[in-house]
Motif scaffolding. Structure first.
Motif, PDB file in Angstrom:
ATOM      1  N   SER A   1       0.812  -1.214   0.000  1.00  0.00           N
ATOM      2  CA  SER A   1       0.000   0.000   0.000  1.00  0.00           C
ATOM      3  C   SER A   1       0.846   1.265   0.000  1.00  0.00           C
ATOM      4  O   SER A   1       0.417   2.300  -0.516  1.00  0.00           O
ATOM      5  CB  SER A   1      -0.939  -0.007   1.216  1.00  0.00           C
TER       6      SER A   1
ATOM      7  N   VAL B   1     -13.913   7.079   0.198  1.00  0.00           N
ATOM      8  CA  VAL B   1     -13.295   6.806  -1.107  1.00  0.00           C
ATOM      9  C   VAL B   1     -13.339   8.068  -1.950  1.00  0.00           C
ATOM     10  O   VAL B   1     -14.411   8.646  -2.157  1.00  0.00           O
ATOM     11  CB  VAL B   1     -14.025   5.650  -1.819  1.00  0.00           C
TER      12      VAL B   1
ATOM     13  N   GLY C   1     -13.135   3.488  -8.855  1.00  0.00           N
ATOM     14  CA  GLY C   1     -12.063   2.642  -9.366  1.00  0.00           C
ATOM     15  C   GLY C   1     -12.005   1.314  -8.636  1.00  0.00           C
ATOM     16  O   GLY C   1     -12.862   0.999  -7.799  1.00  0.00           O
TER      17      GLY C   1
ATOM     18  N   TYR D   1     -10.291  -1.160  -5.992  1.00  0.00           N
ATOM     19  CA  TYR D   1      -9.550  -1.023  -4.732  1.00  0.00           C
ATOM     20  C   TYR D   1      -9.402  -2.393  -4.073  1.00  0.00           C
ATOM     21  O   TYR D   1     -10.306  -3.246  -4.168  1.00  0.00           O
ATOM     22  CB  TYR D   1     -10.272  -0.090  -3.765  1.00  0.00           C
TER      23      TYR D   1
ATOM     24  N   GLN E   1     -14.957  -2.960  -6.826  1.00  0.00           N
ATOM     25  CA  GLN E   1     -15.192  -1.740  -7.593  1.00  0.00           C
ATOM     26  C   GLN E   1     -15.940  -0.770  -6.687  1.00  0.00           C
ATOM     27  O   GLN E   1     -17.102  -1.001  -6.352  1.00  0.00           O
ATOM     28  CB  GLN E   1     -16.006  -2.051  -8.853  1.00  0.00           C
TER      29      GLN E   1
ATOM     30  N   LYS F   1     -17.009   6.874  -6.086  1.00  0.00           N
ATOM     31  CA  LYS F   1     -16.663   8.097  -5.390  1.00  0.00           C
ATOM     32  C   LYS F   1     -17.701   8.398  -4.301  1.00  0.00           C
ATOM     33  O   LYS F   1     -18.907   8.355  -4.552  1.00  0.00           O
ATOM     34  CB  LYS F   1     -16.599   9.259  -6.387  1.00  0.00           C
TER      35      LYS F   1
ATOM     36  N   ALA G   1      -5.617   1.732  -3.916  1.00  0.00           N
ATOM     37  CA  ALA G   1      -6.110   1.725  -5.291  1.00  0.00           C
ATOM     38  C   ALA G   1      -5.242   0.836  -6.170  1.00  0.00           C
ATOM     39  O   ALA G   1      -4.021   0.750  -5.981  1.00  0.00           O
ATOM     40  CB  ALA G   1      -6.145   3.145  -5.845  1.00  0.00           C
TER      41      ALA G   1
END
Length: 256
Positions: A90, A137, A141, A143, A225, A228, A255
C-alpha cells in the motif's frame, strides 16, 4: 566372399564333380564404422549431460555479487505477516490508507473498534481519508480492501463458571467490513469472517490453549469496484478480547 575349389584327384579321370567351399570374410571397414558411430553417440550423450548439469547449476546460484559481503536475510515472519506485506504494497500505491485499531472501552465508542491514522505505521495518501471512523473513497475505481482483527480469548475454568456460553467451551468471534454507497442507498456487507474459540477437543493442544489463552486472527481481503463517496467501516464483536498492540488489528484500502 572367397571361393576355393579342389583339383580333381586324377587328372585322367575326365569330368568329375568339384567341391566348392564358401568362406565368409569379415569386413574390417564395416566394423570400424560401427565402432566410430558408437563412440560418437556416447560422446553426444555425455555432452548433453554436462550441458544440462551446467544449466541447472547456473540457475541455482544466488544472484548476489561475489566477495565477502554479507547476504541480506529476510525474517521468516515477514513472509507470512499480512500486516507488513500489505503495508509495503500500500505504501507504493498512489492512493492508500492503512489504519491501526484500538479499543479503550470509553464512552465515545464503547461498542466499536476505533481506527487511528498517524499512529504506529498508519498513514493516508492520495485522497483516501479517515472520516468519522470510516474510510472515505475519493474517486471511482478498483480497490483492494483488507482488515484483520486479532483476539486473545481466555478459556479458563474460573471464567467459564461466570459465563454460561464459555462453560460450553464455545465463543464466537466475528469481524465484518460494511460499505455504504449513494448509488445503492443502503449499507451492504463486503466481507465477513466468523470463528469459534475455546472449542472442546480433548487434545493436549487444546488443553494448553485453555490455560495460556486462545489466539485467533480473523483476516479479510478482496478487490472491489468502489464509487466516489463510498464509505467503509468495520463491525467486530468480543471487543474486550481484542489485541491491538504490534499491528495485530488493522484496516486499510489501496487503489489498483
Amino acid at each position: 566372399m572367397v571361393m576355393y575349389t579342389s583339383p580333381p584327384a586324377d587328372p585322367e579321370a575326365g569330368l568329375e564333380e568339384k567341391t566348392v567351399v564358401v568362406v565368409e570374410k569379415r569386413s574390417f571397414a564395416g566394423w570400424m564404422w560401427k565402432l566410430s558411430a558408437g563412440l560418437l553417440v556416447a560422446a553426444l550423450c555425455l555432452g548433453l549431460v554436462l550441458l544440462f548439469a551446467w544449466y541447472w547449476h547456473g540457475r541455482s546460484e544466488p544472484m548476489t555479487p561475489a566477495g565477502p559481503t554479507q547476504a541480506l536475510v529476510e525474517d521468516p515472519e515477514d513472509k507470512t505477516d499480512p500486516h507488513d506485506t500489505l503495508l509495503r504494497i500500500s505504501s507504493k500505491a498512489k492512493a492508500a490508507i492503512h489504519l491501526e485499531g484500538i479499543h479503550t472501552g470509553g464512552q465515545s465508542m464503547p461498542e466499536q473498534l476505533e481506527w487511528r491514522n498517524g499512529q504506529g505505521q498508519a498513514f493516508a495518501q492520495g485522497g483516501l481519508r479517515l472520516l468519522n471512523n470510516q474510510i472515505a473513497v475519493p474517486h471511482t475505481g478498483l480497490y483492494f480492501v483488507y482488515s484483520q482483527a486479532s483476539f486473545r480469548v481466555s478459556c479458563s475454568e474460573e471464567e467459564a463458571e461466570e459465563n454460561e456460553m464459555a462453560s460450553k467451551n464455545f465463543m464466537p468471534l466475528s469481524h465484518r467490513i460494511w460499505r455504504y454507497s449513494d448509488s445503492v442507498g443502503r449499507k451492504a456487507s463486503l466481507m465477513s469472517a466468523v470463528r469459534s474459540a475455546c472449542q472442546q477437543g480433548g487434545s493436549a493442544e487444546n488443553d494448553h490453549r485453555a490455560k495460556q489463552g486462545w489466539y485467533n486472527a480473523l483476516y479479510l481481503g478482496a478487490v472491489f469496484q468502489l464509487n466516489k463517496g463510498d464509505r467503509l467501516w468495520t463491525e467486530t464483536n468480543q471487543l474486550s478480547e481484542l489485541e491491538t498492540d504490534g499491528g495485530k488489528t488493522f484496516f486499510g484500502v489501496f487503489a489498483l
